[in-house]
Structure formats: C-alpha cells, structure tokens
Design a protein around this motif. Structure first.
Motif, PDB file in Angstrom:
ATOM      1  N   LEU A 234      12.533   0.635 -34.127  1.00 14.90           N
ATOM      2  CA  LEU A 234      13.747   0.362 -33.358  1.00 14.90           C
ATOM      3  C   LEU A 234      13.545  -0.826 -32.415  1.00 14.90           C
ATOM      4  CD1 LEU A 234      15.015   3.968 -32.519  1.00 14.90           C
ATOM      5  CD2 LEU A 234      15.931   2.358 -34.211  1.00 14.90           C
ATOM      6  N   ALA A 235      12.389  -0.875 -31.747  1.00 14.79           N
ATOM      7  CA  ALA A 235      12.109  -1.999 -30.843  1.00 14.79           C
ATOM      8  C   ALA A 235      12.021  -3.313 -31.627  1.00 14.79           C
ATOM      9  CB  ALA A 235      10.817  -1.737 -30.081  1.00 14.79           C
ATOM     10  N   SER A 236      11.354  -3.280 -32.772  1.00 14.29           N
ATOM     11  CA  SER A 236      11.213  -4.486 -33.589  1.00 14.29           C
ATOM     12  C   SER A 236      12.563  -4.978 -34.096  1.00 14.29           C
ATOM     13  CB  SER A 236      10.285  -4.212 -34.776  1.00 14.29           C
ATOM     14  OG  SER A 236       9.006  -3.808 -34.349  1.00 14.29           O
ATOM     15  N   MET A 237      13.373  -4.038 -34.591  1.00 16.72           N
ATOM     16  CA  MET A 237      14.671  -4.417 -35.141  1.00 16.72           C
ATOM     17  C   MET A 237      15.609  -4.924 -34.051  1.00 16.72           C
ATOM     18  SD  MET A 237      16.186  -4.782 -37.978  1.00 16.72           S
ATOM     19  CE  MET A 237      17.806  -4.839 -38.758  1.00 16.72           C
ATOM     20  N   ALA A 238      15.560  -4.319 -32.868  1.00 20.95           N
ATOM     21  CA  ALA A 238      16.406  -4.776 -31.760  1.00 20.95           C
ATOM     22  C   ALA A 238      16.027  -6.198 -31.351  1.00 20.95           C
ATOM     23  CB  ALA A 238      16.267  -3.827 -30.578  1.00 20.95           C
ATOM     24  N   LEU A 239      14.727  -6.472 -31.238  1.00 21.25           N
ATOM     25  CA  LEU A 239      14.277  -7.818 -30.877  1.00 21.25           C
ATOM     26  C   LEU A 239      14.660  -8.819 -31.961  1.00 21.25           C
ATOM     27  CD1 LEU A 239      12.701  -9.756 -29.059  1.00 21.25           C
ATOM     28  CD2 LEU A 239      10.596  -9.051 -30.254  1.00 21.25           C
ATOM     29  N   ALA A 240      14.461  -8.460 -33.236  1.00 24.92           N
ATOM     30  CA  ALA A 240      14.799  -9.361 -34.337  1.00 24.92           C
ATOM     31  C   ALA A 240      16.296  -9.668 -34.369  1.00 24.92           C
ATOM     32  CB  ALA A 240      14.365  -8.736 -35.667  1.00 24.92           C
ATOM     33  N   THR A 241      17.126  -8.653 -34.136  1.00 28.65           N
ATOM     34  CA  THR A 241      18.574  -8.854 -34.123  1.00 28.65           C
ATOM     35  C   THR A 241      18.965  -9.816 -33.006  1.00 28.65           C
ATOM     36  OG1 THR A 241      18.909  -6.615 -34.988  1.00 28.65           O
ATOM     37  CG2 THR A 241      20.810  -7.699 -33.985  1.00 28.65           C
ATOM     38  N   PHE A 242      18.377  -9.634 -31.824  1.00 21.60           N
ATOM     39  CA  PHE A 242      18.684 -10.494 -30.680  1.00 21.60           C
ATOM     40  C   PHE A 242      18.260 -11.938 -30.950  1.00 21.60           C
ATOM     41  CE2 PHE A 242      17.230 -12.365 -26.605  1.00 21.60           C
ATOM     42  CZ  PHE A 242      18.464 -12.445 -25.966  1.00 21.60           C
ATOM     43  N   LEU A 243      17.043 -12.129 -31.459  1.00 19.12           N
ATOM     44  CA  LEU A 243      16.558 -13.485 -31.728  1.00 19.12           C
ATOM     45  C   LEU A 243      17.368 -14.159 -32.831  1.00 19.12           C
ATOM     46  CD1 LEU A 243      12.691 -12.894 -31.561  1.00 19.12           C
ATOM     47  CD2 LEU A 243      14.167 -13.925 -29.820  1.00 19.12           C
ATOM     48  N   LEU A 244      17.737 -13.409 -33.858  1.00 21.01           N
ATOM     49  CA  LEU A 244      18.558 -13.969 -34.928  1.00 21.01           C
ATOM     50  C   LEU A 244      19.955 -14.320 -34.419  1.00 21.01           C
ATOM     51  CD1 LEU A 244      18.703 -14.660 -37.974  1.00 21.01           C
ATOM     52  CD2 LEU A 244      19.580 -12.346 -38.351  1.00 21.01           C
ATOM     53  N   ALA A 245      20.519 -13.470 -33.561  1.00 19.88           N
ATOM     54  CA  ALA A 245      21.850 -13.734 -33.012  1.00 19.88           C
ATOM     55  C   ALA A 245      21.875 -15.030 -32.208  1.00 19.88           C
ATOM     56  CB  ALA A 245      22.289 -12.555 -32.145  1.00 19.88           C
TER      57      ALA A 245
END
Length: 509
Positions: A489-500
């Motif tokens: 969950l932490a990895s996916m949240a960070l990846a989503t934010f950086l991609l956004a």
C-alpha cells in the motif's frame, strides 16, 4: 415448489458423487491407521475442513442467488468463480497443502467441463513453466558448485562489517537483477546468496529473504525485461528508454521506502544480524567452503544467460524467430548446459534442486485463472470497470492500476496483467480515452502490490519454496500478509503520487 435449475442439480450430483468417493476413501484410510496405531491428522483438520466447505457452499449460493436477481452470471461463470474463491480460501486455511488444494480445484474444473483439453493446455502457460524449469536448473547447479557461497563471501568481503550497507546492497542487487532478467532468476540468484550469508552468520534467513523478494518485485517495474514488463511494453508499444524515463525513477524511490519500512518492521532480526556480523568479523570462525574452487564456470553460465535474456528481442529479430522464443530458449538452454556441467550430480540436481511442487502449483493456478477467462468472467469485469469510471481518463488510470494491484495481491502478478490488458483494449475499443499513464500504473500495481501476499508474484512463491525446501522453515500466509500489506500500500501510494506529478494528474504520459 420449484426445484433448482437442471444445470445446478447436475453439478451438485457430480460433486456429491466425487465427495462421497473421497469420504469413503478417507474412512478406509482412517480404519487402516487405527488398526496400525498411527495418529490421525484428519481429526485435527476436521473443524477447518467443515468451515472451508461451508464457506465455499455459501459463495456458490450467493453467486447463484445473484444470478436470479440481476447479477447476470451464467452457470459456468458461477462455477469458475466458486472454484477460484475456493482455491484462495483453501490456501488461506491449509497453506501447508496448497498444491493439494490447487489440484482439487483443477479436478473440479475438469469435472464441471469448464475447459476442454485444448483450453487446458493453453491455460497452463507451459512456456512460463519451462522458463522456470530452466532457471531452477541453473540455480541448482550454482548452489551445487558452491557459487552462492563464493558470491556471498565476495559481497561480505567488499562491504565489510557494515550490516546495514550489506543488506542495502543485497536489496539493490535484487532490484537490478530483477530489472535485467526478471524477478524469478533474481530471487533464485540473490536469494541463494542471502541464504548462504544467513547460514554463515547463524541467523534466521526468512525475514531477509522476504526483504529481497520485496526488492525484486520493485525492480520488475524498472524495465521491460521481466514477464510483466514485456507484456505491457508489447501491448502499449513502449521502449526500453520509455521505461528508463518513466518507470525506473519511481522504482528507485519505492525501493528506498521499502528499505526503510523493512528496517523498522524487522528491527529485531536486523539487530541480531548486526550483532552476528560484528561478532564474526571480530573473531572469524566460519571458513569459506568455496575457497580454492573456481567460480569461473558459474560466472560464464550466469552472464551468458543474462545476456541472452536482455537482448532476446534483438536476437529474435535478427534470426527471424517467433516472439519470446529466445526468452524461453535462453533459460532452457542454460538449464540444459547445467546438466552436463553437474557431471555425476546431474540426477541430484534434477531431483533435489528443481522445486517440482512449485512448478505444478503454478501450472494449476494458471489453469484455474484460465477458466475465469474462458467462461467470460474477465470480460464481465471490463464492462463493469468501463461503466464505473464514466470515461474520465484519470478515473480510468486509477481504476485499472489499483484493480490490477488488488488482483496481483491474490494472483501471480503476470496473470493480473494478462487479465487487465484486454480490459484496457476493450475500453479503447468503446471510445474511452486511456492515456499511457494507464499502462504505467498497471505496471506499478502488478509489481508493487504483488508484495501483498505470499502468492502475489512468482518470486514470492519461489522464495517460499526455497525456504521450505532448504530446511529454513515455512513462510506462512498471514506472517507475510502483515508486512506485505504495509509495503504494497505504501509503495503503490508513493508510485501513484509520483506518476500523477509527472503526467498532469494522470491525464497524459
């Protein structure tokens, strides 16, 4: 009173006959055990078995009831979904017997006629099974020839008595290896070295093996060389440079986060490892078993296989081969070379170092998921997703990416991607705007959220098999889930934010 539909009666009768045969077989076995004075493990399992059967019946009943109130599920879809849910529940309830559960799931798929023999063979993904077989043979030869002891000694010698740096270097190595050749060879090679390092310092290997799996899955998002990356690259027409530009920076940032979370979660194991490292370096007591043995053959074999895997697309193009033929040929060819190199130990290599139970489990898992596709469950999912997003690009990106991630938590991530790539194609066919960010978040969801459970990725399953087969203990489902859920969950949240940030809030890229 109106009876149940004929198809349901027929399926229940078949299942009842099959179950009755099993029951009678168990009764005979129990009588024999009693007469010989053996303990009966079934008695301890009976409450679990009853609860498991009741839950599967409840799922089947709920899906059947839903089909009469507008859920629009056909009986074949109900059956395949019930078997799939039963497989997941079976792994949760009887994780030490997951192969047995998977075999029963496939038996019921055949019993209900959900797959023809041709569909069964197609769903089994034999190319993946043979790829894994080749890498198992190579890894087995390397372990047999003490290559991993050599590698572990070299890593320890270079890093010195700095345990944090040592573990960080191993996680970075797992990520780089995964980006170069995929997470399966990466965890076999780097995981093998970690097991030897743990044995050298006499500490538990499982926590550190789990850390390396997290790193390997993170690295699988950094390039198109793994099975997940190559599938997305081909479907979305993405190049290696595209991956370096969009995916690799995100994967590196996520690896730092994973390292920090593991440092906190496994603090006690980390401290024990640090004490063992300092103790061993201050007063060396463990000899290097690879001392005086040449590792040149192992290095040549590994480098040759890695080179062929990295440049397989170019080689296939030059030689006019079918797509991914060299990908499979490199692994099988390296495995074939390993057998004569093993000499008199070739039979032991095949018998001891190839994890046959993991290979068969993979095959059974592929077949169960194949039944979902053949019966139209995955197509129904695409229609629901298209309706739920309303055609908004950012909503589509989030829905596809996080849905792929959630599915990767309970399936091997390559299967989740295979299920959602047609969903994106179907969305485009119906006029939906799907920016390239859709594929990037799908990649991150499959790679990062595959860390959630012990069956979320091929490397997860193989790592569990490595620990058990080499006598280091069992990695239990809920033991993995507790840390895996936090990591994913932490990895996916960070990846989503950086991609956004990079894609104007998921509308481009």
């Amino acid at each position: 009173m109106v009876g149940p539909p004929s198809f349901l009666r027929l399926r229940v009768e078949r299942a009842w006959i099959f179950s009755l045969g099993l029951f009678q077989s168990r009764q005979a076995s129990s009588a024999l055990q009693r007469s010989l004075g053996f303990p009966r493990p079934w008695d301890r399992l009976t409450p679990k078995v009853i609860l498991f059967v009741l839950l599967v019946i409840a799922i089947a009943g709920t899906l059947t009831a839903g089909s009469f109130v507008g859920l629009a599920l056909e009986h074949r879809q109900i059956e395949s979904l019930t078997i799939f849910c039963g497989l997941i529940l079976g792994i949760l309830f009887f994780e030490d017997h997951r192969l047995l559960i998977a075999l029963f799931a496939v038996v019921f798929i055949l019993l209900f006629g959900l797959l023809s023999i041709q569909q069964f063979i197609s769903a089994a993904n034999l190319d993946v099974i043979f790829f894994l077989l080749g890498t198992f043979l190579v890894a087995g030869f390397l372990e047999q020839s003490l290559f991993f002891e050599h590698l572990a000694s070299q890593i320890v010698r270079v890093v010195g008595p700095r345990p944090g740096t040592l573990l960080g270097a191993l996680m970075l190595a797992a990520m780089i290896a995964s980006a170069m050749v995929g997470e399966v060879p990466a965890i076999l090679f780097v995981g093998g070295a970690m097991i030897q390092i743990a044995a050298r310092y006499e500490v538990k290997s499982i926590p550190f093996l789990i850390m390396l799996v997290f790193a390997a899955n993170t690295g699988s998002a950094a390039s198109p060389f793994g099975p997940v990356g190559i599938t997305i690259a081909i479907k979305a027409h993405l190049t290696v440079l595209n991956f370096f530009r969009w995916a690799m920076p995100v994967a590196l940032a996520v690896l730092v986060l994973v390292f920090l979370i593991c440092r906190w979660w496994f603090a006690e194991d980390w401290q024990a490892f640090a004490q063992a490292v300092h103790r061993e370096h201050s007063n060396p007591t463990v000899p290097d078993p690879s001392l005086g043995r040449s590792a040149a053959t192992g290095w040549i074999l590994v480098i040759s296989m890695i080179t062929l895997l990295i440049f397989h697309t170019q080689i296939e193009s030059w030689l006019g081969m079918r797509a991914n033929a060299m990908l499979l040929g490199a692994a099988l060819g390296a495995g074939a070379v390993a057998l004569p190199l093993a000499g008199s130990g070739a039979k032991e290599l095949i018998r001891r170092y190839v994890d046959w139970s993991t290979l068969v489990f993979f095959l059974m898992l592929f077949v169960v998921v194949g039944a979902l596709e053949v019966t139209g469950v995955t197509a129904a999912a695409s229609r629901v997703l298209m309706h739920g997003t309303g055609g908004r690009p950012a909503a589509i990106v989030l829905a596809v990416g996080w849905s792929t991630g959630l599915l990767s938590a309970i399936l091997a991530n390559m299967l989740a991607v295979a299920a959602f790539v047609p969903v994106v194609a179907d969305l485009k066919a119906h006029g939906a705007v799907c920016p390239t960010a859709t594929y990037w978040l799908m990649l991150f969801g499959a790679s990062f959220m595959g860390n959630t459970t012990s069956i979320g990725s091929a490397s997860n399953i193989i790592a569990c098999g490595m620990a058990g087969k080499r006598g280091h203990g069992t990695i239990y489902f809920f033991e993995w889930l507790k840390i895996g859920l936090i990591i994913s969950l932490a990895s996916m949240a960070l990846a989503t934010f950086l991609l956004a940030i990079q894609t104007h809030w998921l509308t481009q890229g």
